[in-house]
Design a protein around this motif. Structure first.
Motif, PDB file in Angstrom:
ATOM      1  N   MET B  62       0.952  -1.276  -0.114  1.00 45.87           N
ATOM      2  CA  MET B  62      -0.014  -0.210   0.017  1.00 45.87           C
ATOM      3  C   MET B  62       0.982   1.525   0.074  1.00 45.87           C
ATOM      4  SD  MET B  62      -2.855  -1.732   2.975  1.00 45.87           S
ATOM      5  CE  MET B  62      -3.207  -0.002   3.506  1.00 45.87           C
ATOM      6  N   THR B  64       3.694   1.443  -1.541  1.00 43.33           N
ATOM      7  CA  THR B  64       4.839   1.899  -2.613  1.00 43.33           C
ATOM      8  C   THR B  64       4.114   2.535  -3.666  1.00 43.33           C
ATOM      9  OG1 THR B  64       4.236  -0.352  -2.877  1.00 43.33           O
ATOM     10  CG2 THR B  64       6.472   0.025  -1.895  1.00 43.33           C
ATOM     11  N   ASP B  65       4.844   3.525  -4.514  1.00 40.79           N
ATOM     12  CA  ASP B  65       4.628   4.089  -5.592  1.00 40.79           C
ATOM     13  C   ASP B  65       4.520   3.358  -6.503  1.00 40.79           C
ATOM     14  OD1 ASP B  65       7.101   4.060  -6.579  1.00 40.79           O
ATOM     15  OD2 ASP B  65       7.269   6.625  -6.738  1.00 40.79           O
ATOM     16  N   PRO B 220      -5.967  10.172  -3.173  1.00 44.97           N
ATOM     17  CA  PRO B 220      -4.641  10.330  -2.974  1.00 44.97           C
ATOM     18  C   PRO B 220      -3.764   9.842  -3.529  1.00 44.97           C
ATOM     19  CG  PRO B 220      -5.141   9.069  -0.405  1.00 44.97           C
ATOM     20  CD  PRO B 220      -6.231   9.422  -1.929  1.00 44.97           C
ATOM     21  N   ALA B 221      -2.439   9.654  -3.902  1.00 41.67           N
ATOM     22  CA  ALA B 221      -1.767   9.380  -4.944  1.00 41.67           C
ATOM     23  C   ALA B 221      -1.234   8.603  -4.563  1.00 41.67           C
ATOM     24  CB  ALA B 221      -0.133  10.151  -5.520  1.00 41.67           C
ATOM     25  N   ARG B 222      -0.005   7.623  -5.389  1.00 44.75           N
ATOM     26  CA  ARG B 222       0.756   6.402  -4.531  1.00 44.75           C
ATOM     27  C   ARG B 222       1.716   7.622  -3.254  1.00 44.75           C
ATOM     28  NH1 ARG B 222      -1.029   3.375  -8.164  1.00 44.75           N
ATOM     29  NH2 ARG B 222      -2.852   1.704  -7.803  1.00 44.75           N
ATOM     30  N   PRO B 223       2.011   6.976  -1.891  1.00 46.30           N
ATOM     31  CA  PRO B 223       3.497   7.770  -1.224  1.00 46.30           C
ATOM     32  C   PRO B 223       4.194   7.290  -1.709  1.00 46.30           C
ATOM     33  CG  PRO B 223       1.627   6.024   0.085  1.00 46.30           C
ATOM     34  CD  PRO B 223       1.425   5.705  -1.075  1.00 46.30           C
TER      35      PRO B 223
END
Lengths: 277, 225
Positions: B62, B64-65, B220-223
């Motif tokens: 969850m 990782t981009d 939201p974007a993937r961190p």
């Protein structure tokens, strides 16, 4: 006397007499008809089964538990609708058993899953039957679960003091549907693959948590080699474990609180006599 | 008055004041209470020691981009033109066999019909328009039809125009795109990115995630780690 017999293992040898006791019973009966130790052993051998059960029961307290659990009082008017919960549990047990045996042949590898599933169907003895039971049994379990839920709702059996059992039941419903979702991918044919893509993206559509949920299910940003192993682990270990534990809690509460009478049975009103008033 | 009452109800601070036999001078915690707390703390630490790493192990994807820095050759420049899309197959994950392959549609960037789009993220336009076939409604594969110059999704009827913008149906944003570059006369395709309805560039998102207006903050974007 005992010196003449062949040496017995120590635990079969008679205990030496206590100081106050007489000579122990001899191993072999005397010619005059007085029974020896061996004769007594032979007699008691027939009662072995009962003795084993008695031995276990004395140490585990099973029979008082079963008496309370199986022979509890049920309300007047209890009918076939009350068997839907047990039927659902039976469906779960049958899913668990067939699932365990399917796991012996199934290979949760993205390049091997489809082949191993078709191997089960086409090559393994009775594989088609066991896989078919697992596949159709999943539908049966969900149908029974909804019927059981409808029975509980219509009979008003969710009311005080059984609200917690309703809540546990709803969690069991969600977990069972999750079993359906995770199991659907495992045959790994075109239908499973695209259905899972759509299902995971449906999860992704939830605001804020959706993207994280989808990444958790897929095991990454893209459908990859770990997605199927992830679904397999959820399907055969995590979710069934939770379901089994919650079924235990559900049954405990049923036994503790008892079942409700059908709503069409009114409490019998006794005509009060003048003296009682 | 109120203070006096609460003082009376409160337990004395020191165990010696509570009349406990064997209490030490200045002792505030009973030995029983200390042992209970210690046993709970030890059990909690021991459980956390295996549970937290295992949980992190399961939840790591969850956070990782998910971008893969890899360029894949899809053919020579002469294969492509600005007026029609050419289907090509790339590998998104070599480990999953057929399931790791994805179809993409490639055409040459047309400076006239493709108004200088912000999708390139800079002044230098990406020389090729590479569209993902993943429908942004729920992820089914779209197909390109040359006569109407439209992409159509078979599942729920999503339609996209020649630029990949939504023309009808349930999709929430245009088709995702891929980076593209030309090396020694051959077209190479890079990582995926998402665009909103103005073709503004975003990090790769899942289908069904809106990217316009306030919606973009709900998905939201993937961190990036």
């Amino acid at each position: 006397m005992s010196k003449l017999t062949p040496p017995l293992p120590k635990f079969l040898r008679p205990a030496p007499p206590r100081p106050s006791e007489k000579e122990p019973t001899p191993d072999i009966g005397e010619p005059n008809g007085k029974p020896g130790r061996a004769d007594k052993l032979r007699e008691s051998a027939g009662e072995g089964g009962a003795q084993v059960i008695g031995w276990l029961d004395e140490r585990t307290g099973t029979s008082p538990f079963l008496r309370g659990f199986l022979f509890r009082k049920v309300p007047k008017g209890t009918n076939w609708f009350y068997s839907l919960g047990s039927a659902t549990m039976f469906a779960f047990v049958s899913q668990a058993v067939t699932g365990v045996f399917l796991a012996m042949y199934y290979n949760p590898d993205a390049t091997r899953a489809y082949e191993s599933a078709s191997y089960i169907t086409n090559e393994v003895f009775a594989g088609e039957l066991v896989r078919g039971m697992h596949k159709w049994g999943s539908t049966v379990m969900i149908v029974l679960l909804f019927l059981h839920m409808a029975r509980t709702f219509v009979f008003g059996a969710y009311k005080y003091p059984r609200e917690l059992n309703w809540v546990i039941g709803v969690v069991l419903l969600v977990l069972t549907l999750a079993m359906g979702l995770t199991g659907y991918l495992l045959p790994f044919d075109q239908r499973s693959y695209w259905a899972t893509i759509v299902a995971v993206n449906l999860n992704a559509s939830a605001p804020l948590i959706g993207p994280f949920l989808a990444d958790f299910l897929r095991g990454g940003a893209e459908f990859s080699s770990v997605t199927i192993t992830r679904f397999y682990a959820l399907h055969m270990l995590l979710i069934p474990g939770l379901i089994a534990a919650l079924i235990g809690a559900h049954l405990y509460l049923v036994a503790k609180l008892g079942t409700t009478a059908p709503p069409w049975l009114r409490a019998e009103k006794k005509e009060l006599t003048k003296e009682e008033i | 008055m109120a203070e006096n009452r609460s003082d009376k109800n409160r337990k004395p601070r020191y165990t010696a004041d509570r009349g406990m036999p064997g209490a030490f001078e200045g002792e505030t915690v009973t030995r029983r209470g200390f042992m209970t707390g210690g046993a709970l703390a030890a059990g909690g630490i021991a459980s956390a020691a295996f549970a937290l790493p295992a949980l992190g192990f399961a939840l790591a994807p969850m956070f990782t981009d998910g971008t893969v820095d890899r360029w894949q050759d899809v053919g020579p420049e002469s294969d492509f033109n600005p007026t029609a899309y050419v289907p090509k197959v790339i590998n998104t994950d070599p480990g999953v066999g057929e399931a790791g392959k994805a179809t993409i549609y490639v055409r040459k960037f047309d400076p006239e019909s493709d108004k200088p789009s912000p999708s390139d993220g800079g002044s230098d336009p990406i020389p090729y328009v590479v569209l993902s076939t993943r429908c942004v409604h729920l992820g089914c594969p779209v197909r390109y039809y040359q006569a109407p110059k439209r992409f159509v999704c078979p599942c729920h009827g999503g339609i996209y125009d020649f630029q990949g913008k939504v023309d009808g149906g349930p999709p929430v944003r245009p088709l995702d795109r891929f980076e593209a570059r030309v090396t020694n006369g051959r077209v190479e395709v890079g990582e995926r990115f998402s665009v909103n309805s103005e073709l503004r560039r975003f990090s790769p998102r899942d289908p069904s995630n809106h990217l316009d207006g306030l919606w973009q903050y709900l998905y939201p974007a993937r961190p990036s780690t």
